[in-house]
Design a protein around this motif. Structure first.
Motif, short mmCIF file in Angstrom:
data_model
loop_
_atom_site.label_atom_id
_atom_site.label_comp_id
_atom_site.label_asym_id
_atom_site.label_seq_id
_atom_site.Cartn_x
_atom_site.Cartn_y
_atom_site.Cartn_z
N LEU A 1 0.71 -1.11 -0.10
CA LEU A 1 -0.13 -0.04 0.04
C LEU A 1 1.14 1.12 -0.02
CD1 LEU A 1 -2.86 -1.12 2.96
CD2 LEU A 1 -2.87 -1.28 0.34
N ASP A 2 0.58 2.22 -0.81
CA ASP A 2 1.15 3.46 -0.79
C ASP A 2 0.13 4.63 -0.08
OD1 ASP A 2 3.28 2.51 -2.54
OD2 ASP A 2 2.30 3.25 -4.25
N VAL A 3 0.66 4.85 0.84
CA VAL A 3 -0.04 5.71 2.03
C VAL A 3 0.53 7.06 1.86
CG1 VAL A 3 -0.69 6.23 4.36
CG2 VAL A 3 -0.19 3.61 3.49
N SER A 4 -0.47 8.21 1.81
CA SER A 4 -0.24 9.33 1.89
C SER A 4 0.31 9.94 3.26
CB SER A 4 -1.29 10.33 1.54
OG SER A 4 -1.25 11.73 1.79
N LYS A 5 1.38 10.84 3.12
CA LYS A 5 2.06 11.38 4.34
C LYS A 5 0.90 12.83 4.65
CE LYS A 5 6.92 10.40 3.81
NZ LYS A 5 8.19 10.96 3.61
N GLY A 6 0.16 13.03 3.79
CA GLY A 6 -0.44 14.50 3.89
C GLY A 6 0.20 15.63 3.18
N PRO A 7 -0.41 16.47 3.28
CA PRO A 7 0.13 17.70 2.35
C PRO A 7 1.27 18.29 3.14
CG PRO A 7 -2.14 17.93 2.66
CD PRO A 7 -1.77 17.00 3.43
N PRO A 8 2.33 19.02 2.53
CA PRO A 8 3.44 19.49 3.40
C PRO A 8 3.03 20.53 4.22
CG PRO A 8 3.47 20.06 1.06
CD PRO A 8 2.31 19.08 1.17
N LEU A 9 3.88 20.76 5.25
CA LEU A 9 3.63 21.66 6.32
C LEU A 9 3.82 23.02 5.77
CD1 LEU A 9 4.55 19.83 9.59
CD2 LEU A 9 2.17 20.10 8.53
N VAL A 10 2.94 24.24 6.15
CA VAL A 10 3.49 25.40 6.11
C VAL A 10 3.73 26.40 7.30
CG1 VAL A 10 2.25 25.39 3.74
CG2 VAL A 10 1.05 26.31 6.09
N VAL A 11 4.49 27.38 7.34
CA VAL A 11 4.75 28.01 8.41
C VAL A 11 3.88 29.40 8.61
CG1 VAL A 11 6.50 29.77 9.62
CG2 VAL A 11 7.20 27.76 8.24
N VAL A 12 3.23 29.49 9.94
CA VAL A 12 2.19 30.42 10.20
C VAL A 12 3.24 31.86 10.41
CG1 VAL A 12 0.44 31.36 11.86
CG2 VAL A 12 0.66 28.94 11.38
N PRO A 13 2.93 32.86 9.62
CA PRO A 13 3.48 34.06 9.87
C PRO A 13 3.19 34.88 11.26
CG PRO A 13 1.86 34.52 8.48
CD PRO A 13 1.88 33.10 8.79
N ARG A 14 4.06 35.88 11.67
CA ARG A 14 3.73 36.56 12.95
C ARG A 14 2.90 37.87 12.37
NH1 ARG A 14 6.06 38.27 17.77
NH2 ARG A 14 5.79 40.84 18.20
N VAL A 15 1.75 37.86 13.20
CA VAL A 15 0.88 39.08 12.94
C VAL A 15 0.71 40.00 14.28
CG1 VAL A 15 -0.17 38.01 10.94
CG2 VAL A 15 -0.93 37.48 13.25
N ILE A 16 1.19 39.53 15.41
CA ILE A 16 1.09 40.32 16.64
C ILE A 16 1.57 41.59 16.66
CG2 ILE A 16 1.85 40.23 18.98
CD1 ILE A 16 1.87 37.17 18.99
N ASP A 17 0.88 42.61 17.05
CA ASP A 17 1.04 44.00 17.05
C ASP A 17 0.52 44.69 15.84
OD1 ASP A 17 2.18 44.01 19.53
OD2 ASP A 17 4.05 43.57 18.96
N LEU A 18 0.31 44.07 14.88
CA LEU A 18 -0.47 44.49 13.74
C LEU A 18 -1.77 44.77 14.11
CD1 LEU A 18 1.01 42.37 10.85
CD2 LEU A 18 1.88 44.37 11.38
N PRO A 19 -2.44 45.93 13.24
CA PRO A 19 -3.64 46.24 13.22
C PRO A 19 -4.44 45.00 12.92
CG PRO A 19 -2.83 47.95 12.25
CD PRO A 19 -1.73 46.97 12.44
#
Length: 662
Positions: free
Chosen positions: A597-615
């Motif tokens: 069986l070929d099993v999916s690892k899932g989509p590749p991870l992405v990095v959440v950007p910093r938005v603190i102190d922004l309006p």
């Protein structure tokens, strides 16, 4: 207005070698051209199969070309002065072609169209050469399958032109061509009858099988047509003509042409018996009958007048017996010459003359007269000495002088043996060659007389040459039942053995899946060929697992007693989704078989950007631009103070982000 389409092949160069010069004939299966072999600077005949003779679907052309090529290679090994030689083969514009010897003359069909029927001596002269060619093919394991006047070429005679048919050279063409076309047609259409119906043997009509006796039947019909000027059967449809060969006996030629010798009736009727077992075994056997008949009829006519009259006391009748020209064995070519046997005297031995009663007295008187004279005694002595010398010389010559020693020729090559024999003033003849595992091809295996034996000067030594190691290609028995595959192997002096069987989704149980050695491998006689047999379809069918989760796949396989083997791969599909499987769904397998069986690892991870102190609204726009769904808590018009997931977190694409603004 008639429109004539130009032949595009005229003037073209085939395979960079054969320049097409002119079209000779167009038949049902192929067109024949004259061409110049620009490499060897000789005129050849090129036969190109019509596009309609190759199967119409492009997917079947390759199979037809392969069969045609195999037949061409077999025919090219057939060498005989009465067989049209095959020099080369290939394909042009996807259609197979043969390069053959160019024979200057015309077909027997052309001769019959002009003459209608031939004289018996011409018929037997043509039949001898035609049957000699077919007999050579039968000895090589080939069956012509389409013997007819169109395939018999009458070349120019040494005495000038084709008008003198008794001295003309006859050559037979198209060995194996009908078989190649028939084999291709059988694959798609069943047992299609390819032989020309006017000459077809009954067993080809009823059973679709052919062997040397099939060619004997067709040759008998050709004999009938040469003698009578017509074929024995006709009808409105080809199938009607074909079944007349099955249901009726071929009539004697003399019923249509009165006065033909009974021997010719017998030849035709023996060759065209409906039961194959009642015919001559092959063309060689029929050739021997033709030669004997020709000699016997020739002997009878050699003592006859120009017009034979019946040997009775009655006056001549209006239909005299036809003549056959006398042909002495020495006038035949070597391949057609019958063994010469001395005639045995039939008269009784003469009685010895009675002795003369006064002979003794006369001899005694002569002795006394000679020995009583000194000159007589001297003459007697001289005669005795002379006779002694003659006897001594004769004894030496017949006992020693006329002999030499046979040289050692065993183990030499054919060329070296010929050179040795030439130096010794001896002649070489060749017996039947044989295979040998150690001796290379054309080396001398044996000689008669043996080396150092006495042999008359200028005598003949018979050599046995090696054919080299005997090898057979493993036949293609894949897809055959074991008993049929075993029979094919036994016919080639090979030994069949059953190997380990295995399941197969396409072939039923008992059918050959594979062989060891592989098909086409060269093996020697007696080699054991292990056949792998099918056990039929395996008892468990693999389900379709693609798109299911890993948990579901494991559950399904466990219920079928199958073992999952998992391999994780990068994919945009959700984590743990099944991407592929082996074996494929629907394949038959045994219980306990591993399913990869070929099993999916899932989509590749992405990095959440910093938005603190922004309006708050600006922070929302930044996150949404990178594909994150955003939820705003508290005051949307304030400044972002908290984000979850936090800055620089690695999350799957599309993960929701909550920002708290105050």
């Amino acid at each position: 207005m008639d429109t004539q389409v130009a032949d595009t092949l005229l003037g073209s160069l085939i395979d960079g070698r054969y320049r097409i010069r002119g079209r000779v004939a167009r038949g049902g299966m192929a067109t024949v051209y004259t061409a110049t072999d620009e490499r060897l600077e000789r005129t050849v005949a090129v036969k190109i199969i019509h596009p309609t003779q190759a199967p119409e679907a492009r997917a079947r052309i390759a199979n037809f070309v392969a069969r045609f090529t195999d037949e061409a290679k077999t025919i090219a090994r057939l060498t005989h002065p009465n067989v049209v030689a095959v020099y080369d083969q290939g394909t042009h514009a996807g259609l197979p072609y043969l390069v053959m010897e160019y024979v200057r003359g015309r077909t027997l069909r052309d001769v019959l169209a002009e003459r209608r029927r031939l004289n018996p001596d011409e018929v037997l002269a043509i039949a001898e050469q035609m049957l000699a060619a077919i007999a050579a093919a039968h000895r090589a394991g080939l069956v012509h399958r389409d013997v007819k006047p169109e395939n018999v070429l009458v070349a120019e005679a040494p005495t000038g032109g084709v008008a003198n048919l008794v001295d003309s050279v006859v050559k037979v063409a198209d060995f194996g061509l009908a078989r190649a076309v028939e084999a291709s047609a059988d694959d798609e259409q069943g047992n299609q009858l390819m032989a020309t119906v006017a000459y077809v043997a009954p067993e080809l009509v009823t059973e679709g099988r052919a062997d040397p006796r099939t060619d004997v039947y067709s040759a008998g019909i050709v004999l009938f047509e040469m003698l009578t000027g017509r074929v024995p059967y006709d009808g409105d449809r080809p199938v009607d003509v074909a079944w007349q060969h099955v249901d009726r006996d071929v009539p004697a030629p003399s019923t249509l042409v009165p006065g033909l010798p009974p021997a010719l009736d017998g030849l035709v009727q023996r060759a065209t018996r409906r039961d194959p077992a009642a015919r001559p075994a092959d063309a060689g056997a029929l050739l021997a009958e033709v030669q004997v008949a020709r000699d016997r009829l020739g002997d009878v006519n050699s003592t006859s007048t120009a017009v034979l009259r019946r040997v009775t006391d009655e006056p001549p009748v209006s239909q005299p017996t036809m003549m056959v020209a006398t042909v002495r064995p020495a006038e035949r070519p070597t391949w057609a010459r019958l063994p010469e046997g001395g005639s045995q005297g039939t008269g009784r031995r003469r009685a010895a003359p009675e002795p003369d009663e006064g002979l003794g007295a006369r001899l005694a008187a002569l002795r006394s007269a000679v020995m009583g004279n000194p000159r007589g005694r001297l003459a007697v002595a001289a005669v005795v000495v002379t006779l002694g010398l003659v006897a001594a010389l004769g004894g030496w010559w017949f006992g020693v002088g006329r002999y030499t020693s046979a040289p050692q020729l065993v183990s030499l090559s054919k060329a070296d043996a010929q050179a040795q024999a030439d130096r010794a003033g001896l002649i070489l003849a060749y017996g039947e060659p044989r295979y040998d595992e150690k001796a290379p091809k054309d080396s001398v295996l044996g000689q008669d007389p043996a080396s150092a034996s006495k042999i008359v000067k200028g005598g003949t030594i018979t050599l046995t040459l090696s054919l080299g190691p005997e090898r057979f290609p493993v036949p293609d028995v894949i897809g055959k039942e074991y008993e049929l595959a075993e029979a094919d192997l036994v016919n080639l002096k090979l030994v069949a053995a059953k190997g380990t069987s295995r399941y197969d989704d396409t072939l039923p149980a008992g059918v050959v899946l594979d062989s060891s050695p592989k098909v086409g491998a060269e093996v020697k006689p007696g080699t054991k060929i292990t056949l792998i047999l099918s056990r039929g379809r395996a008892p468990v069918s693999v389900p379709n697992l693609v798109g299911k989760s890993l948990t579901q796949a494991r559950t399904i396989l466990a219920q079928l007693n199958l073992k999952p083997v998992e391999t994780y791969k990068d994919s945009d599909k959700p984590k743990d989704e099944i991407l592929g499987q082996s074996p494929a769904d629907g394949a038959g397998v045994e219980k306990g078989t591993e399913v990869k069986l070929d099993v999916s690892k899932g989509p590749p991870l992405v990095v959440v950007p910093r938005v603190i102190d922004l309006p708050c609204q600006q922070a929302k726009q930044v996150l949404e631009s990178q594909g994150f769904p955003v939820t705003v808590a508290l005051n949307p018009n304030a400044v972002a103070r908290i984000q979850a997931p936090g800055e620089n977190s690695q999350v799957p694409p599309g993960t929701p982000v909550v920002i708290t603004c105050f």
